[in-house]
Each structure stands twice: as structure tokens, then as C-alpha cells.
Design an enzyme around this catalytic site. Structure first.
Site, short mmCIF file in Angstrom:
data_model
loop_
_atom_site.label_atom_id
_atom_site.label_comp_id
_atom_site.label_asym_id
_atom_site.label_seq_id
_atom_site.Cartn_x
_atom_site.Cartn_y
_atom_site.Cartn_z
N CYS A 208 0.83 -1.21 0.00
CA CYS A 208 0.00 0.00 0.00
C CYS A 208 0.87 1.27 0.00
O CYS A 208 1.54 1.54 -0.99
CB CYS A 208 -0.99 -0.02 1.16
SG CYS A 208 -2.33 1.18 0.95
N HIS B 160 -3.73 -5.02 0.43
CA HIS B 160 -3.29 -5.35 1.79
C HIS B 160 -3.27 -6.87 2.00
O HIS B 160 -4.19 -7.44 2.61
CB HIS B 160 -4.20 -4.69 2.83
CG HIS B 160 -3.92 -3.23 3.02
ND1 HIS B 160 -3.01 -2.77 3.94
CD2 HIS B 160 -4.43 -2.14 2.39
CE1 HIS B 160 -2.96 -1.44 3.88
NE2 HIS B 160 -3.81 -1.04 2.96
N GLU C 297 -1.63 -8.58 4.07
CA GLU C 297 -1.54 -8.98 5.48
C GLU C 297 -2.92 -9.29 6.05
O GLU C 297 -3.08 -10.22 6.86
CB GLU C 297 -0.81 -7.91 6.30
CG GLU C 297 -1.60 -6.67 6.64
CD GLU C 297 -1.77 -5.66 5.51
OE1 GLU C 297 -2.40 -4.61 5.74
OE2 GLU C 297 -1.27 -5.93 4.39
#
Length: 241
Positions: free
Chosen positions: A99, A208, A210
Site C-alpha cells: 500500500c 493489503h 496482510e
């Protein structure tokens, strides 16, 4: 002992910080969080660098005044991450950017940003605002344009990703040594990779992973975990040199 990777974050702790740590640890890595104004661990002991999400980068770094919709920058974090990118580049260290991290990498390499995507694409869909517990949910699709490391890892797509950003790399100002690897269906840049892929692991994604890696089982989670696993494998190889 697992390889140590550096994770620079903002000066103020945020709940989302822990998500990066958990996803990296799940891939078998030890995480050293670095914050502006605190002692910097020896970079030579690290085996990888992760550039994470956060607030907007100071537009003065790429020669522009701030857009009215810009979020307040954190210049000390910008400077810290710029220096860490330079150190990682000099050492050939594996680098994963996520990001804001993609944007920081592009700016650190001399590139520029689009400061407010609705001005370009006419909508705010990239700035998805999911409720707590749903940050993994898909927001749009991404297609890989190049036959390089991103395609080798995730396939050509299109595949679904989440999305929480209002800025993006400027296609007219891509940083040194980088090329556009993937875009959303509206043309927004979603990934960067080296323009001459070699042995070093370097990938930057605008979504994202994660959150997805810690989300429910399915193809999205498999791809996100593949990204972290590949970075972890590169870090282990780097640490063994």
C-alpha cells in the site's frame, strides 16, 4: 533462528500494526519494528525490509504541493523509510512493499504519485472502508501485465484483492529500476516490480495481503500467503549468505 526483517511504522502505534507482524511471523519471520525517533537496529543484521501502509507521503518529496484531500504526512517516517530503502538497495536485501509502501518505494526511487484517485478515475472505490473484521473482503480485481516475478508467484489474473487507498503511483513517473506489473480494471497501478528482474526479491503491491493472509480460507488467502512465503524464503536465503 528465523531471519529478522525490519518493519518501519509510524511514530504512533496503531491497531493495524499488529496485523503486519502476525502475517510475517506466520511466514516464519522474526519482526523488528522500527519507529521514527527511536534507536534504529543495525540494518546489517536484517534479512529483509517490509514497507507497510499508513498516512500519505509528503508531496514535497516528489515536487508537488499537497492536494486538498491529502492526509497529514509524517515527514520523519518518510525520511526513515527512504534511508532504509537506500540501505536495502545497497545490500541487495529482499523488499516487500504494501500500500503506502509501494508509493514510498516509488518516491524513494525518484517517482511520483497521483494524490487523489477520484480526480483521475471518477470514483472512490479504491478507498474501501470495511467494518472491523472484514478488512480481507474483496474490493476489485487486479490483472498482471508483465511476464515477471509477480506473475510467476500469483498468476496473470484477474484476481480479487482488498483496497484501502486514495493515492497511487503515477504511471508517468515510475521510479528508477521499477516497472508497472499490475493494474486494476480502471487503470490504477496495483503492483510494481524490478524492470530487469534478477535474483533479488522486490515486489510492491497496492492492496493489503496482510489482512487477506489472516482471513478466511480461499484463493485470496492462498495468494496472500504465497506472497509472504516467497518473501520469507528470500529472507532466509539472504540471511544464509
Amino acid at each position: 533462528m528465523p531471519p529478522i526483517v525490519l518493519l518501519p511504522l509510524g511514530a504512533a502505534e496503531r491497531k493495524s500494526d499488529e496485523t503486519y507482524v502476525r502475517a510475517l511471523e506466520a511466514a516464519g519471520l522474526a519482526v523488528e519494528v522500527v519507529r521514527p525517533g527511536r534507536p534504529l537496529p543495525p540494518v546489517r543484521h536484517a534479512a529483509g525490509l517490509v514497507l507497510a501502509g499508513g498516512t500519505d507521503i509528503d508531496p514535497a518529496r516528489y515536487g508537488e504541493p499537497p492536494h486538498p484531500a491529502a492526509y497529514p504526512p509524517e515527514p520523519a517516517r518518510d525520511a526513515l523509510e527512504r534511508d532504509l530503502v537506500a540501505a536495502a538497495d545497497a545490500a541487495g536485501m529482499p523488499l516487500l512493499a504494501i500500500c503506502r509502501g509501494l508509493q514510498l518505494l516509488n518516491v524513494a526511487r525518484g517517482g511520483g504519485l497521483i494524490q487523489h484517485l477520484p480526480d483521475l478515475v471518477g470514483h472512490g472505490n479504491h478507498a474501501d472502508a470495511p467494518p472491523p473484521g472484514e478488512k480481507h473482503r474483496p474490493a476489485h480485481t487486479v490483472a498482471v501485465e508483465t511476464d515477471g516475478p509477480l506473475r510467476a508467484l500469483l498468476g496473470a489474473g484477474p484476481f480479487e484483492v482488498n483496497s484501502r487507498h486514495h493515492q497511487a503511483a503515477d504511471p508517468a513517473r515510475i521510479g528508477r529500476g521499477l516497472r508497472i506489473a499490475a493494474r486494476a480494471d480502471d487503470g490504477v497501478i496495483e503492483a510494481l516490480e524490478p524492470d530487469a528482474p534478477g535474483e533479488r526479491f522486490l515486489l510492491a503491491v497496492q492492496w493489503h495481503p496482510e489482512d487477506i493472509a489472516l482471513g478466511p480460507a480461499g484463493p485470496m488467502r492462498d495468494q496472500a500467503r504465497a506472497l509472504f512465503d516467497a518473501f520469507a524464503a528470500a529472507a532466509r536465503e539472504f540471511a544464509a549468505r
